[in-house]
Scaffold this motif. Structure first.
Motif, PDB file in Angstrom:
ATOM      1  N   GLY A 117       0.793  -1.221   0.000  1.00  0.00           N
ATOM      2  CA  GLY A 117       0.000   0.000   0.000  1.00  0.00           C
ATOM      3  C   GLY A 117       0.828   1.274   0.000  1.00  0.00           C
ATOM      4  O   GLY A 117       0.293   2.373  -0.120  1.00  0.00           O
ATOM      5  N   MET A 118       2.129   1.153   0.120  1.00  0.00           N
ATOM      6  CA  MET A 118       3.014   2.315   0.131  1.00  0.00           C
ATOM      7  C   MET A 118       3.326   2.732  -1.308  1.00  0.00           C
ATOM      8  O   MET A 118       3.475   1.883  -2.178  1.00  0.00           O
ATOM      9  CB  MET A 118       4.309   1.932   0.873  1.00  0.00           C
ATOM     10  N   THR A 119       3.409   4.041  -1.556  1.00  0.00           N
ATOM     11  CA  THR A 119       3.841   4.481  -2.886  1.00  0.00           C
ATOM     12  C   THR A 119       5.359   4.426  -2.949  1.00  0.00           C
ATOM     13  O   THR A 119       6.041   4.448  -1.925  1.00  0.00           O
ATOM     14  CB  THR A 119       3.381   5.913  -3.205  1.00  0.00           C
ATOM     15  N   LEU A 120       5.863   4.400  -4.163  1.00  0.00           N
ATOM     16  CA  LEU A 120       7.318   4.379  -4.327  1.00  0.00           C
ATOM     17  C   LEU A 120       7.934   5.694  -3.853  1.00  0.00           C
ATOM     18  O   LEU A 120       9.068   5.708  -3.382  1.00  0.00           O
ATOM     19  CB  LEU A 120       7.685   4.068  -5.770  1.00  0.00           C
ATOM     20  N   PRO A 143      10.316   2.859 -12.182  1.00  0.00           N
ATOM     21  CA  PRO A 143       8.862   2.935 -12.045  1.00  0.00           C
ATOM     22  C   PRO A 143       8.413   4.316 -11.563  1.00  0.00           C
ATOM     23  O   PRO A 143       9.166   5.045 -10.943  1.00  0.00           O
ATOM     24  CB  PRO A 143       8.544   1.860 -11.006  1.00  0.00           C
ATOM     25  N   ARG A 144       7.180   4.655 -11.860  1.00  0.00           N
ATOM     26  CA  ARG A 144       6.615   5.955 -11.469  1.00  0.00           C
ATOM     27  C   ARG A 144       6.549   6.073  -9.951  1.00  0.00           C
ATOM     28  O   ARG A 144       6.253   5.109  -9.245  1.00  0.00           O
ATOM     29  CB  ARG A 144       5.211   6.112 -12.042  1.00  0.00           C
ATOM     30  N   SER A 145       6.810   7.274  -9.451  1.00  0.00           N
ATOM     31  CA  SER A 145       6.855   7.481  -7.998  1.00  0.00           C
ATOM     32  C   SER A 145       5.482   7.365  -7.339  1.00  0.00           C
ATOM     33  O   SER A 145       5.386   7.082  -6.151  1.00  0.00           O
ATOM     34  CB  SER A 145       7.474   8.840  -7.684  1.00  0.00           C
ATOM     35  N   ASP A 146       4.385   7.551  -8.103  1.00  0.00           N
ATOM     36  CA  ASP A 146       3.050   7.456  -7.511  1.00  0.00           C
ATOM     37  C   ASP A 146       2.508   6.025  -7.543  1.00  0.00           C
ATOM     38  O   ASP A 146       1.397   5.762  -7.083  1.00  0.00           O
ATOM     39  CB  ASP A 146       2.074   8.410  -8.202  1.00  0.00           C
TER      40      ASP A 146
END
Length: 172
Positions: A117-120, A143-146
């Motif tokens: 559940g954590m974003t990058l 990968p995208r940070s969001d």
């Protein structure tokens, strides 16, 4: 491809070392590699030269000599990975930034750890910058940070070796 002894100046000339982007001397003989590098330096003083050396002390001395831009002791590169992997199976790679050893640590997102559940971006803010994510057998680099980590996904992060103990809190 030319077959021959690269310590022979005519072979280096025939290979056009002056026009190459770089020259890599990577035989299994340190002295031969060093001789090739010095010959290249004579033929093309501005040429970038990378030398594979097994003797770590020799590699450090060569690195200090002007004209040989890079020297690599394969044992110096591999030793941190072997040592780190022996201490923690999550360590899958190493990188050297100057004198610092950076570890590539692979973590699994699961119901048992705080990654799910954590974003990058949140992961990066914890000092665990993600470099790749794997879901359904495919790795995605950059990968995208969001992007949100889902249960069952793997993420690879890069951290300084001294932080390995902290990273263990995120192991699934």
């Amino acid at each position: 491809v030319l077959s021959g002894d690269a310590r022979q100046e005519n072979l280096l000339t025939e290979l056009n070392v002056r026009g190459a982007r770089a020259v890599i001397a990577a035989t299994d003989d340190d002295l031969a590699n060093l001789e090739i590098a010095m010959d290249v330096r004579e033929l093309a003083p501005e040429q970038r030269v990378v030398v594979r050396l097994f003797d770590q002390k020799l590699a450090e001395k060569v690195r200090a000599v002007r004209g040989i831009e890079a020297s690599v002791s394969t044992s110096r590169l591999a030793a941190p990975l072997f040592a780190s992997a022996a201490l923690d199976p999550c360590v899958v790679g190493t990188h050297r930034g100057g004198d610092a050893v950076l570890l590539v640590v692979q973590l699994a997102s699961s119901a048992r750890n705080p990654l799910r559940g954590m974003t990058l971006a949140e992961l990066a803010n914890l000092g665990l910058p993600p470099i790749a994510v794997r879901r359904d057998g495919a790795w995605v680099t950059g990968p995208r940070s969001d992007r949100v980590l889902l249960e069952g996904e793997l993420v690879q992060v890069m951290v300084p070796a001294h932080r390995l103990g902290e990273v263990r809190a995120y192991e699934g």
